[in-house]
Design a protein around this motif. Structure first.
Motif, PDB file in Angstrom:
ATOM      1  N   ALA A 118      50.568  32.587  44.185  1.00 27.70           N
ATOM      2  CA  ALA A 118      49.921  33.623  44.994  1.00 27.70           C
ATOM      3  C   ALA A 118      49.449  34.812  44.151  1.00 27.70           C
ATOM      4  N   GLN A 119      50.235  35.201  43.161  1.00 23.40           N
ATOM      5  CA  GLN A 119      49.849  36.332  42.324  1.00 23.40           C
ATOM      6  C   GLN A 119      48.609  35.983  41.511  1.00 23.40           C
ATOM      7  N   ALA A 120      48.559  34.767  40.990  1.00 27.07           N
ATOM      8  CA  ALA A 120      47.386  34.337  40.229  1.00 27.07           C
ATOM      9  C   ALA A 120      46.154  34.297  41.125  1.00 27.07           C
ATOM     10  N   LEU A 121      46.312  33.821  42.333  1.00 29.26           N
ATOM     11  CA  LEU A 121      45.189  33.770  43.270  1.00 29.26           C
ATOM     12  C   LEU A 121      44.688  35.176  43.593  1.00 29.26           C
ATOM     13  N   HIS A 122      45.620  36.086  43.788  1.00 27.22           N
ATOM     14  CA  HIS A 122      45.245  37.475  44.069  1.00 27.22           C
ATOM     15  C   HIS A 122      44.500  38.082  42.870  1.00 27.22           C
ATOM     16  N   TRP A 123      45.063  37.889  41.679  1.00 32.16           N
ATOM     17  CA  TRP A 123      44.448  38.440  40.470  1.00 32.16           C
ATOM     18  C   TRP A 123      43.062  37.843  40.272  1.00 32.16           C
ATOM     19  N   LEU A 124      42.932  36.536  40.507  1.00 30.90           N
ATOM     20  CA  LEU A 124      41.655  35.853  40.353  1.00 30.90           C
ATOM     21  C   LEU A 124      40.629  36.387  41.343  1.00 30.90           C
ATOM     22  N   SER A 125      41.049  36.645  42.561  1.00 27.20           N
ATOM     23  CA  SER A 125      40.104  37.172  43.550  1.00 27.20           C
ATOM     24  C   SER A 125      39.627  38.564  43.156  1.00 27.20           C
ATOM     25  N   GLN A 126      40.518  39.374  42.611  1.00 29.93           N
ATOM     26  CA  GLN A 126      40.112  40.698  42.136  1.00 29.93           C
ATOM     27  C   GLN A 126      39.131  40.577  40.970  1.00 29.93           C
ATOM     28  N   MET A 127      39.440  39.679  40.051  1.00 27.89           N
ATOM     29  CA  MET A 127      38.569  39.486  38.903  1.00 27.89           C
ATOM     30  C   MET A 127      37.204  38.963  39.349  1.00 27.89           C
ATOM     31  N   ALA A 128      37.188  38.009  40.275  1.00 31.76           N
ATOM     32  CA  ALA A 128      35.922  37.455  40.766  1.00 31.76           C
ATOM     33  C   ALA A 128      35.081  38.547  41.427  1.00 31.76           C
ATOM     34  N   GLU A 129      35.751  39.441  42.136  1.00 27.87           N
ATOM     35  CA  GLU A 129      35.037  40.553  42.778  1.00 27.87           C
ATOM     36  C   GLU A 129      34.405  41.464  41.728  1.00 27.87           C
ATOM     37  N   GLN A 130      35.147  41.765  40.667  1.00 29.11           N
ATOM     38  CA  GLN A 130      34.601  42.602  39.591  1.00 29.11           C
ATOM     39  C   GLN A 130      33.441  41.900  38.901  1.00 29.11           C
ATOM     40  N   MET A 131      33.574  40.606  38.686  1.00 28.52           N
ATOM     41  CA  MET A 131      32.516  39.849  38.032  1.00 28.52           C
ATOM     42  C   MET A 131      31.262  39.824  38.902  1.00 28.52           C
ATOM     43  N   THR A 132      31.438  39.672  40.190  1.00 28.63           N
ATOM     44  CA  THR A 132      30.310  39.636  41.112  1.00 28.63           C
ATOM     45  C   THR A 132      29.549  40.959  41.074  1.00 28.63           C
ATOM     46  N   ARG A 133      30.292  42.054  40.974  1.00 23.66           N
ATOM     47  CA  ARG A 133      29.647  43.375  40.897  1.00 23.66           C
ATOM     48  C   ARG A 133      28.883  43.565  39.595  1.00 23.66           C
ATOM     49  N   ALA A 134      29.288  42.848  38.551  1.00 18.18           N
ATOM     50  CA  ALA A 134      28.632  42.995  37.252  1.00 18.18           C
ATOM     51  C   ALA A 134      27.221  42.417  37.261  1.00 18.18           C
ATOM     52  N   GLY A 135      26.960  41.473  38.161  1.00 21.36           N
ATOM     53  CA  GLY A 135      25.632  40.876  38.252  1.00 21.36           C
ATOM     54  C   GLY A 135      25.412  39.795  37.208  1.00 21.36           C
ATOM     55  N   GLY A 136      24.241  39.179  37.252  1.00 20.14           N
ATOM     56  CA  GLY A 136      23.845  38.167  36.279  1.00 20.14           C
ATOM     57  C   GLY A 136      24.788  36.986  36.227  1.00 20.14           C
ATOM     58  N   ASP A 137      24.975  36.463  35.010  1.00 24.13           N
ATOM     59  CA  ASP A 137      25.848  35.305  34.824  1.00 24.13           C
ATOM     60  C   ASP A 137      27.281  35.595  35.241  1.00 24.13           C
ATOM     61  N   MET A 138      27.732  36.821  35.016  1.00 27.70           N
ATOM     62  CA  MET A 138      29.109  37.147  35.399  1.00 27.70           C
ATOM     63  C   MET A 138      29.272  37.009  36.912  1.00 27.70           C
ATOM     64  N   ALA A 139      28.263  37.417  37.671  1.00 29.80           N
ATOM     65  CA  ALA A 139      28.331  37.274  39.126  1.00 29.80           C
ATOM     66  C   ALA A 139      28.382  35.799  39.514  1.00 29.80           C
ATOM     67  N   ARG A 140      27.616  34.989  38.828  1.00 26.73           N
ATOM     68  CA  ARG A 140      27.624  33.543  39.118  1.00 26.73           C
ATOM     69  C   ARG A 140      28.986  32.929  38.783  1.00 26.73           C
ATOM     70  N   ILE A 141      29.572  33.360  37.670  1.00 24.66           N
ATOM     71  CA  ILE A 141      30.900  32.850  37.301  1.00 24.66           C
ATOM     72  C   ILE A 141      31.934  33.313  38.323  1.00 24.66           C
ATOM     73  N   GLY A 142      31.836  34.565  38.734  1.00 25.12           N
ATOM     74  CA  GLY A 142      32.725  35.055  39.786  1.00 25.12           C
ATOM     75  C   GLY A 142      32.584  34.223  41.056  1.00 25.12           C
ATOM     76  N   GLY A 143      31.353  33.788  41.320  1.00 29.49           N
ATOM     77  CA  GLY A 143      31.083  32.996  42.515  1.00 29.49           C
ATOM     78  C   GLY A 143      31.606  31.565  42.463  1.00 29.49           C
ATOM     79  N   ILE A 144      31.884  31.049  41.279  1.00 31.85           N
ATOM     80  CA  ILE A 144      32.368  29.661  41.189  1.00 31.85           C
ATOM     81  C   ILE A 144      33.889  29.563  41.045  1.00 31.85           C
ATOM     82  N   THR A 145      34.576  30.676  41.011  1.00 34.27           N
ATOM     83  CA  THR A 145      36.024  30.621  40.775  1.00 34.27           C
ATOM     84  C   THR A 145      36.742  29.825  41.860  1.00 34.27           C
ATOM     85  N   LYS A 146      36.357  29.972  43.108  1.00 34.87           N
ATOM     86  CA  LYS A 146      37.022  29.221  44.183  1.00 34.87           C
ATOM     87  C   LYS A 146      36.811  27.728  43.982  1.00 34.87           C
TER      88      LYS A 146
END
Length: 183
Positions: A118-146
């Motif tokens: 659960a902690q890893a899932l929470h941390w990953l969701s936070q990271m994916a959110e930050q990546m999505t805000r970064a835009g570009g490829d980082m946003a796409r990577i954030g979008g594929i984490t699930k």
């Protein structure tokens, strides 16, 4: 003391939290902004970290605060304590994590989340959110984490629409996940 690349990644990933805690510890008026962040973190399974942060906010600076924490929480609390002593040590939230160092750490988090941590899932969701805000490829990577947590490993599917850097990171991530899944 120099941090390992993994610890530096953790410090940079949580730069906003670290800076917010230091600010709130030095200025009680800033605690209103921190309250909801701590509540969300606690609900997300970060109770030990939040308990230590609350002790820091109440004036505790004892290095014993680190005792019993996992590696990630230890890095965060250490950065907070160092930042209180010397603000020049605080991580720059604008610099963000180094993508070249991201694959091994991100793979470990995805692997743990896929196994129900659960902690890893929470941390990953936070990271994916930050990546999505970064835009570009980082946003796409954030979008594929699930999809990665759910077991998707097809590089063509995962890299669709990414530039060379994003594709390189995804391929490195798939390599690291493969190593973890073989063990």
């Amino acid at each position: 003391m120099a941090l390992s690349p993994r610890d530096e990644q953790i410090r940079l990933t949580h730069a906003d939290l670290i800076r917010l805690v230091v600010q709130a510890a030095q200025n009680p008026d800033a605690r209103a902004e921190l309250g909801p962040v701590l509540t969300q973190a606690e609900q997300g399974g970060w109770a030990d970290l939040v308990a230590r942060i609350r002790k820091i906010l109440n004036g505790d600076r004892d290095p014993a605060l680190l005792r019993g924490l996992d590696d990630e929480d230890t890095v965060i609390v250490s950065a907070i304590l160092a930042g209180l002593q010397d603000p020049s040590t605080l991580p720059d939230p604008e610099s963000g994590p180094d993508p070249s160092q991201a694959a091994p750490g991100l793979a470990q988090v995805i692997h743990a989340a896929s196994r129900g941590d659960a902690q890893a899932l929470h941390w990953l969701s936070q990271m994916a959110e930050q990546m999505t805000r970064a835009g570009g490829d980082m946003a796409r990577i954030g979008g594929i984490t699930k999809r990665l947590v759910d077991g998707e490993r097809d590089p063509d599917t995962l890299c669709r629409g990414m530039g060379a850097q994003g594709e390189s990171l995804v391929l490195s991530l798939l390599t690291e996940l493969g190593k973890l899944e073989r063990h």
